[in-house]
Every structure is written in structure tokens, then in C-alpha cells.
Design an enzyme around this catalytic site. Structure first.
Site, mmCIF file in Angstrom:
data_model
loop_
_atom_site.group_PDB
_atom_site.id
_atom_site.type_symbol
_atom_site.label_atom_id
_atom_site.label_comp_id
_atom_site.label_asym_id
_atom_site.label_seq_id
_atom_site.Cartn_x
_atom_site.Cartn_y
_atom_site.Cartn_z
ATOM 1 N N CYS A 137 0.791 -1.231 0.000
ATOM 2 C CA CYS A 137 0.000 0.000 0.000
ATOM 3 C C CYS A 137 0.823 1.280 0.000
ATOM 4 O O CYS A 137 0.276 2.361 -0.207
ATOM 5 C CB CYS A 137 -0.953 0.008 1.192
ATOM 6 S SG CYS A 137 -2.124 -1.360 1.170
ATOM 7 N N HIS A 394 -9.263 3.452 -1.786
ATOM 8 C CA HIS A 394 -7.855 3.073 -1.621
ATOM 9 C C HIS A 394 -7.393 2.221 -2.809
ATOM 10 O O HIS A 394 -7.329 1.001 -2.715
ATOM 11 C CB HIS A 394 -7.702 2.312 -0.298
ATOM 12 C CG HIS A 394 -6.333 1.824 0.002
ATOM 13 N ND1 HIS A 394 -5.184 2.405 -0.521
ATOM 14 C CD2 HIS A 394 -5.912 0.792 0.794
ATOM 15 C CE1 HIS A 394 -4.132 1.746 -0.057
ATOM 16 N NE2 HIS A 394 -4.542 0.763 0.728
ATOM 17 N N CYS A 426 0.016 2.123 6.560
ATOM 18 C CA CYS A 426 0.460 0.795 6.957
ATOM 19 C C CYS A 426 0.703 -0.034 5.696
ATOM 20 O O CYS A 426 0.258 0.319 4.602
ATOM 21 C CB CYS A 426 -0.566 0.122 7.857
ATOM 22 S SG CYS A 426 -2.221 -0.043 7.130
#
EC number: 2.3.1.16
Length: 457
Positions: A137, A394, A426
């Protein structure tokens, strides 16, 4: 443009004083120069060597398989932002030394090819290389950091850090990742790397006491802020309209559209409705579809170079790249990554967390977002002021680049009272990433210069 150049000249005069009355200060580092520069480097040289962002744009973020980009291919998404950063700065594309693209889900060789195709779509010549990077991510932010490091190392003068993800085209494996080494079962930490992300969210909530109510409240606030940002029109500064098409799933009829607004935001989100949602990953858990990030499609791109070159070209400076850190944490609670990475990045920048004026922290799950903010004792009026991934979405590889665009444009709007900003997220398998940025025009008459309280050593 002339005003931007004049602001830079003002700072140059402050950093290179000629009056003998200032001689006692000539060996002190500038307040705005890199905190770790060696004594042999003059403030003037350090100032010119700053790695700066002169453009940062993103597409709208759309719901995967249901939103405005459901029928848009990833290379078309990426091409739109690559084209924007050079066209809106009037930069000759041939001057770009490298394009680094963060991307996560697609097979590596396939996406690498698509990114090269996107560069051609955007008008880049043969001479401009392209590569991809995958750190889950944080991939989009990692791409920006890689470009900044390469420019500082002298590998090239100008680079683009970007990110793209089409979660309509490429899907996260529903049953987990297959083909993993069976030996992983004999190593608890290795085994935890294979945990579904939703289970790690439940682990964070249970271990650190983040309640369902706290998570739902964070989700409502994310949608509220995102809806307000859209209504105000402020996001038009960072979003590139994309001309594309949508296909009717039944008739297969195509319709031409222009996508310029994040379409996953629910302005009427409320606690009562969220409380009705069932947990997704664990019976009697607390993570739901309403307090976790959305799967999404989108892209972003960031144009970087040294300050000296930006000034030579007469380009206004949107932001300064100050530091970057990646830290490891337990895989089973990977969501706590920002709570560890943010202090690491601020320390590298010679700052304390309390020196930061604005934060963009990815809302992968409300549990980890709430925990990280509480752990760092952040003022929530400074965090995700325009909403976060729970509301916006996202798109994994694009999120880092999206956050850079959002943060720097918001810092520019806020002006002299907003000098330093942080982006963090994260990372699956147990990591956190964070970067510190300085507002590009924070040198206006040095009106907001202040001594950072952090230890620079």
C-alpha cells in the site's frame, strides 16, 4: 510565475547575507536547509539541492467495478496523470530521467509493460525509461521517494513518481494468496504474513482496545470531510478530469463520460446506519464494510527536480521532499505501521511529531487509523482534513501519489500557518511508511520560519 520567482529571490537573500553584521551567523544552518547537511556545504548550496515537487496531480478515485472507471484500463488512467504533470508545467517530456510507478495487484511483468504503454500514450519519447515498484500500500509513496533519492544521488535531474491501480481490472485473491511456501507454517511471523488484512484489523482492535463505536465515528467523519471538500470545489486543484467511457453490463452500450469527482463518498453516512452492518472478517468482531477502505480505481503522478533547476525553469514550487522512512512491525498487527513510521520520518527531518501541521494517514481500516492517531496523540483537526480512504477509496498502488497531491495542495491553500506535512500508511506483511514534506512557498518573506524542536542527530 513572476511572484513565485520573487519569493525565491527573497529567500536567497536571507540565505546568502552580505552584511558584515550577519557574519556571526554564517556558519549556522539555515532554518529551511536540510537538517543533516555537512558543514562543508553552504546554506546556499543546500538550499539549491533541495528535492522539490513542482506538480502533483491525481485522477478522481472511483469505486471498483461499479464506479466511473470500471471500464477504464490502468494504462489509460496512468497516462492521464503523466500527461498532466508535463503539460501543466510546460516541461519537455524528453527531459524526464525516469518514471517510477507504484502498483500492487497486477502481475509485475504485465503492469510494467502497461506503464511503458501509458508513457507513450502521454507523449513521452523512447528515451524516457519506466519501471514499477511494489511495496504494497505504500507503493505510490515509495515511487516518489525513489525518484527523490535518485535525483539527490545524481542519477538524473528530473523524475516522476507515480502510482496506479485498477481494482476493477485486477482483483485481490478472495481466498488469500496461493502457492506460498509450506514452510511458512513452521514460522509464526512468516505465517502471519499470509493473514487476510481484515484479520489484522481485528487484531489491532482487540489488542489495543479500539471499539466499534470509535471505528464507526472515524468512518462518518471521513465521509463528512470528503463530502465537504467536494462541495467546496477545492479538490479541483489536484484532480485531472479524465475522458473515458462506461459500458452498460446488459446492453453493452458505451457512453462517453468525463470523470472528475471521487464517487465513493457518502455524504449521508451516519452512526445509526453503520451500526447495522455486520462484521466481515470475524464473528463478534468490529471491522465492517463501512469502517474499512473501499476498493477503488485511480492514479496519481508527482514531478520532482532540484530546487535550483526548478528556479532556473521558473517553475513554482509546490513542496519540498524532506525525509522518508519505512519501518517493520509485527505482521499480525500490520496496521500500526504509521505509529512507528511517522516518528522515524520526523526524526530524519530533524523534527518532532508535534512540529507537523498537517497529516495524510491512509485509512486502510478505521481500527488501525484510530490507533495510530491516538498513539501519536495527534490533533484530529490536522489529520485527513479532506477525508481519507474510507470515504475516498484506496487504489493500492496509487494511494501514496494521491496523498502527495492532496497534502501539498491543501498546504498551499492554508499558507504560512502550514509549513510541514506528513504522509503515512500501513503496509501488508507488517510495515509502515512515512514521508515529511515542507510547503513549497513557505519562504514568503520568511514570515513563518521557526526553529524545529526535533533532534537532527
Amino acid at each position: 510565475m513572476e511572484r513565485a520567482m520573487e519569493r525565491q529571490k527573497i529567500l536567497l537573500r536571507h540565505l546568502n547575507p552580505v552584511s558584515s553584521s550577519n557574519s556571526s551567523l554564517k556558519h549556522e544552518p539555515s532554518l529551511l536547509s536540510p537538517v543533516n547537511c555537512v558543514s562543508e556545504v553552504s546554506p546556499m548550496a543546500a538550499f539549491g539541492d533541495d528535492i522539490v515537487i513542482v506538480a502533483a496531480y491525481r485522477t478522481a478515485i472511483c469505486k471498483a467495478r461499479r464506479g466511473g472507471f470500471k471500464d477504464t484500463l490502468p494504462d489509460d488512467l496512468l497516462a492521464s496523470v503523466l500527461k498532466a504533470v508535463v503539460e501543466r508545467t510546460s516541461l519537455d517530456p524528453s527531459e524526464v530521467g525516469d518514471i517510477v510507478v507504484g502498483t500492487v495487484i497486477a502481475p509485475g511483468s504485465q503492469r510494467a509493460m502497461e506503464c511503458r504503454v501509458a508513457a507513450y500514450f502521454a507523449g513521452f519519447p523512447d528515451s524516457v525509461p519506466v519501471r514499477t515498484v511494489n511495496r504494497q500500500c505504500s507503493s505510490g509513496l515509495q515511487a516518489v521517494a525513489d525518484v527523490a533519492a535518485s535525483i539527490r544521488a545524481g542519477y538524473y535531474d528530473i523524475g516522476i513518481g507515480a502510482g496506479v491501480e485498477s481494482m476493477s481490472t485486477d482483483h485481490i485473491p478472495g481466498g488469500g494468496f496461493h502457492g506460498s511456501n509450506p514452510r511458512a507454517q513452521d514460522f509464526p511471523k512468516a505465517r502471519d504474513c499470509l493473514l487476510p488484512m481484515g484479520i489484522t484489523s481485528e487484531n489491532v482492535a482487540e489488542r489495543f482496545g479500539v471499539t466499534r463505536e470509535e471505528q464507526d465515528m472515524a468512518a462518518v467523519e471521513s465521509h463528512k470531510r470528503a463530502a465537504a471538500a467536494i462541495a467546496s470545489g477545492k479538490l479541483k486543484d489536484e484532480i485531472i478530469p479524465v475522458a473515458t467511457k462506461i459500458v452498460d453490463p446488459e446492453t453493452k452500450a458505451e457512453k462517453a463520460i468525463v470523470v472528475s469527482v471521487d464517487d465513493g463518498v457518502r455524504p449521508n453516512s451516519n452512526m445509526a446506519d453503520l451500526a447495522k452492518l455486520k462484521t466481515v472478517f470475524k464473528q463478534n468482531g468490529s471491522t465492517t464494510a463501512g469502517n474499512a477502505s473501499q476498493i477503488s480505481d485511480g492514479a496519481g503522478a508527482v514531478l520532482l527536480m532540484k530546487r535550483s533547476l526548478a528556479m532556473k525553469k521558473g517553475l513554482p514550487i509546490l513542496g519540498v521532499f524532506r525525509s522518508f522512512a519505512v519501518t517493520g512491525v509485527e505482521p499480525s498487527v500490520m496496521g500500526i505501521g504509521p505509529a512507528v513510521a511517522i516518528p522515524a520520518a520526523t526524526k530524519l527531518a530533524g523534527l518532532n511529531v508535534s512540529d507537523i501541521d498537517l497529516f495524510e494517514i491512509n485509512e486502510a481500516f478505521a481500527s488501525q487509523y484510530v490507533y495510530s492517531c491516538k498513539k501519536l496523540e495527534l490533533d484530529m483537526e490536522k489529520v485527513n482534513v479532506n477525508g481519507g480512504a474510507i470515504a475516498i477509496g484506496h487504489p493500492l498502488g496509487a494511494t501514496g501519489a494521491r496523498c502527495v497531491a492532496t497534502l501539498l495542495h491543501e498546504m498551499k491553500r492554508r499558507g504560512k500557518d502550514c509549513r510541514f506535512g506528513v504522509i503515512s500508511m500501513c503496509i501488508g506483511t507488517g510495515m509502515g511508511a512515512a514521508a515529511v514534506f515542507e510547503r513549497g512557498d513557505s519562504v514568503d518573506n520568511l514570515s513563518n520560519a521557526r526553529v524545529a524542536n526535533g533532534d537532527s542527530h
